[in-house]
Design an enzyme around this catalytic site. Structure first.
Site, PDB file in Angstrom:
ATOM      1  CB  SER A 188      -0.859   0.027   1.266  1.00 39.73           C
ATOM      2  OG  SER A 188      -1.473   1.297   1.419  1.00 39.73           O
ATOM      3  CE1 TYR A 201      -3.975  -2.326   5.529  1.00 41.37           C
ATOM      4  CE2 TYR A 201      -3.238  -0.092   5.055  1.00 41.37           C
ATOM      5  CZ  TYR A 201      -3.753  -1.295   4.631  1.00 41.37           C
ATOM      6  OH  TYR A 201      -4.052  -1.480   3.306  1.00 41.37           O
TER       7      TYR A 201
HETATM    8  P1  NAD Z   1     -11.304  -6.287   0.709  1.00 36.46           P
HETATM    9  O1  NAD Z   1     -11.961  -6.151   2.017  1.00 36.46           O
HETATM   10  O2  NAD Z   1     -12.155  -6.520  -0.465  1.00 36.46           O
HETATM   11  O3  NAD Z   1     -10.208  -7.410   0.733  1.00 36.46           O
HETATM   12  C1  NAD Z   1      -9.513  -7.779   1.879  1.00 36.46           C
HETATM   13  C2  NAD Z   1      -9.703  -9.262   2.041  1.00 36.46           C
HETATM   14  O4  NAD Z   1      -8.811  -9.727   3.040  1.00 36.46           O
HETATM   15  C3  NAD Z   1     -11.079  -9.653   2.502  1.00 36.46           C
HETATM   16  O5  NAD Z   1     -11.948  -9.885   1.423  1.00 36.46           O
HETATM   17  C4  NAD Z   1     -10.817 -10.937   3.287  1.00 36.46           C
HETATM   18  O6  NAD Z   1     -11.162 -12.052   2.504  1.00 36.46           O
HETATM   19  C5  NAD Z   1      -9.316 -10.943   3.468  1.00 36.46           C
HETATM   20  N1  NAD Z   1      -8.945 -11.182   4.864  1.00 36.46           N
HETATM   21  C6  NAD Z   1      -8.859 -10.281   5.869  1.00 36.46           C
HETATM   22  N2  NAD Z   1      -8.485 -10.909   7.000  1.00 36.46           N
HETATM   23  C7  NAD Z   1      -8.336 -12.223   6.689  1.00 36.46           C
HETATM   24  C8  NAD Z   1      -7.966 -13.369   7.425  1.00 36.46           C
HETATM   25  N3  NAD Z   1      -7.630 -13.296   8.735  1.00 36.46           N
HETATM   26  N4  NAD Z   1      -7.949 -14.574   6.784  1.00 36.46           N
HETATM   27  C9  NAD Z   1      -8.264 -14.664   5.476  1.00 36.46           C
HETATM   28  N5  NAD Z   1      -8.604 -13.596   4.726  1.00 36.46           N
HETATM   29  C10 NAD Z   1      -8.634 -12.402   5.330  1.00 36.46           C
HETATM   30  O7  NAD Z   1     -10.445  -4.946   0.531  1.00 36.46           O
HETATM   31  P2  NAD Z   1      -9.281  -4.584  -0.501  1.00 36.46           P
HETATM   32  O8  NAD Z   1      -9.125  -3.132  -0.360  1.00 36.46           O
HETATM   33  O9  NAD Z   1      -9.483  -5.189  -1.806  1.00 36.46           O
HETATM   34  O10 NAD Z   1      -7.994  -5.223   0.183  1.00 36.46           O
HETATM   35  C11 NAD Z   1      -7.108  -6.062  -0.507  1.00 36.46           C
HETATM   36  C12 NAD Z   1      -5.676  -5.674  -0.199  1.00 36.46           C
HETATM   37  O11 NAD Z   1      -5.419  -4.395  -0.745  1.00 36.46           O
HETATM   38  C13 NAD Z   1      -5.353  -5.597   1.286  1.00 36.46           C
HETATM   39  O12 NAD Z   1      -4.093  -6.194   1.512  1.00 36.46           O
HETATM   40  C14 NAD Z   1      -5.273  -4.122   1.531  1.00 36.46           C
HETATM   41  O13 NAD Z   1      -4.407  -3.813   2.588  1.00 36.46           O
HETATM   42  C15 NAD Z   1      -4.728  -3.628   0.201  1.00 36.46           C
HETATM   43  N6  NAD Z   1      -4.937  -2.220  -0.030  1.00 36.46           N
HETATM   44  C16 NAD Z   1      -6.181  -1.699  -0.159  1.00 36.46           C
HETATM   45  C17 NAD Z   1      -6.333  -0.354  -0.382  1.00 36.46           C
HETATM   46  C18 NAD Z   1      -7.680   0.280  -0.525  1.00 36.46           C
HETATM   47  O14 NAD Z   1      -7.777   1.512  -0.530  1.00 36.46           O
HETATM   48  N7  NAD Z   1      -8.750  -0.470  -0.662  1.00 36.46           N
HETATM   49  C19 NAD Z   1      -5.212   0.476  -0.482  1.00 36.46           C
HETATM   50  C20 NAD Z   1      -3.955  -0.089  -0.366  1.00 36.46           C
HETATM   51  C21 NAD Z   1      -3.831  -1.431  -0.134  1.00 36.46           C
END
Ligand code: NAD
Ligand code: MG
Length: 295
Positions: A188, A201
């Site tokens: 991120s 985080y």
């Molecule tokens: P999202 O909620 O759709 O995806 C996150 C997923 O993590 C969840 O669907 C869940 O299945 C999984 N998860 C969480 N805890 C878990 C556990 N203990 N065991 C198994 N699965 C688990 O949200 P997203 O934004 O698509 O997140 C995906 C990745 O992108 C993450 O690593 C997040 O940190 C990163 N990210 C997101 C953003 C943003 O703005 N959305 C920005 C930077 C990075």
């Protein structure tokens, strides 16, 4: 309209303000307004990953769902991991891709548990008949602007989900990965520019960048590539599940594009990093953040 037509990226997707909304972690894509675009209608596969077999963590929703749709449409057979409470989101992805004739198996469970990580890899290998692709997208995020009230339990949950799982899944996968295989992590921009209310985080996201850079060197002699995607603000259930409604309403406003990204805008990058077309790319991080600098 062709998927490859020139378009202004500023106008492609919804802009804030959004309706105020909150969810409980881990959140569901199906409860978001507007619904995120994961490339369901737009991603066109070119057969770049025929015969590939991969695990996608967090494959039920958000960025992981977009990666799963793109990898699958390129021909990869997939095992998707997510938390059991996200079964409805996961089935939506599986049903879409299975209707298109692809192989997708669902392996729910908690990756903050070491034994589960090892079981996940073994079950994926058994279901897919092998493994060459490990795409780790799952992540846990909570917001807390006061370090004095952060509990060890919550710090542990973030660290184990976001960082320890990378060790456990990679350790379990390595015996199955032949030269030409690849590992993709998800960091991120928080890893370089931490928000004051996301200390733990952001720490894990910085660690994921370091993990990627170090592991890429360790695995280079084996012909296994390791790369990372560093997203900026992306419209996924992680946000309403970890921020207040007012913050969600203005999510992405600060990005130079003036809007958050949609998961669909990341799928192709995961494909690129898994595909042999990026054979000299290892230890790299692709920032996808609508003009927000990576550092
Ligand atoms: P999202 O909620 O759709 O995806 C996150 C997923 O993590 C969840 O669907 C869940 O299945 C999984 N998860 C969480 N805890 C878990 C556990 N203990 N065991 C198994 N699965 C688990 O949200 P997203 O934004 O698509 O997140 C995906 C990745 O992108 C993450 O690593 C997040 O940190 C990163 N990210 C997101 C953003 C943003 O703005 N959305 C920005 C930077 C990075
Ligand atoms: Mg989810």
């Amino acid at each position: 309209m062709s998927h490859y037509e020139k378009k202004n990226p500023l106008d492609l997707y919804p802009k804030p303000p959004f309706p105020e909304q909150e969810q409980q972690l881990p959140g569901l894509a199906r409860k978001m307004t507007p619904r995120p675009d994961h490339g369901e209608e737009s991603y066109v596969g070119l057969g770049r990953l025929k015969g590939f077999r991969g695990i996608v963590t967090g494959g039920d929703s958000g960025i992981g769902r977009a990666a799963a749709i793109a990898l699958s449409r390129e021909g990869a057979d997939l095992a998707l991991n997510y938390l059991p409470s996200e079964q409805a989101d996961a089935e939506e992805v599986r049903d879409l891709l299975v209707r298109e004739g692809r192989k997708v198996v669902l392996l729910p469970g908690d990756i903050s548990d070491e034994q589960f990580c090892r079981d996940l890899v073994e079950r994926a290998v058994a279901e897919l008949g092998g493994l060459d692709t490990l795409v780790m997208v799952a992540g846990h995020q909570e917001s807390n602007g006061d370090i004095t009230t952060m509990t060890t339990e919550s710090i542990d949950q973030t660290m184990k989900t976001n960082v320890y799982s990378l060790f456990w899944l990679t350790q379990a996968a390595l015996p199955h990965l032949e030269p030409g295989s690849s590992i993709v992590t998800t960091g991120s921009i928080q890893g370089a520019e931490p928000s004051p209310d996301k200390l733990d985080y952001a720490l894990t996201k910085g660690a994921i960048g370091v993990f990627t850079a170090g592991l890429a060197q360790q695995l280079a002699p084996k012909g296994i590539r390791v790369n990372s995607i560093a997203p900026g603000p992306i419209w996924t259930p992680l946000q309403p599940a970890s921020s207040d409604g007012e913050t969600v309403a203005h999510f992405g406003e600060q990005a130079p594009y003036g809007r958050p990204g949609q998961p669909a805008e990341l799928g192709a990058a995961y494909v690129h990093l898994v595909s042999p077309e990026s054979s000299y790319t290892s230890g790299a991080t692709i920032t996808i953040a609508g003009g927000t600098p990576a550092f």
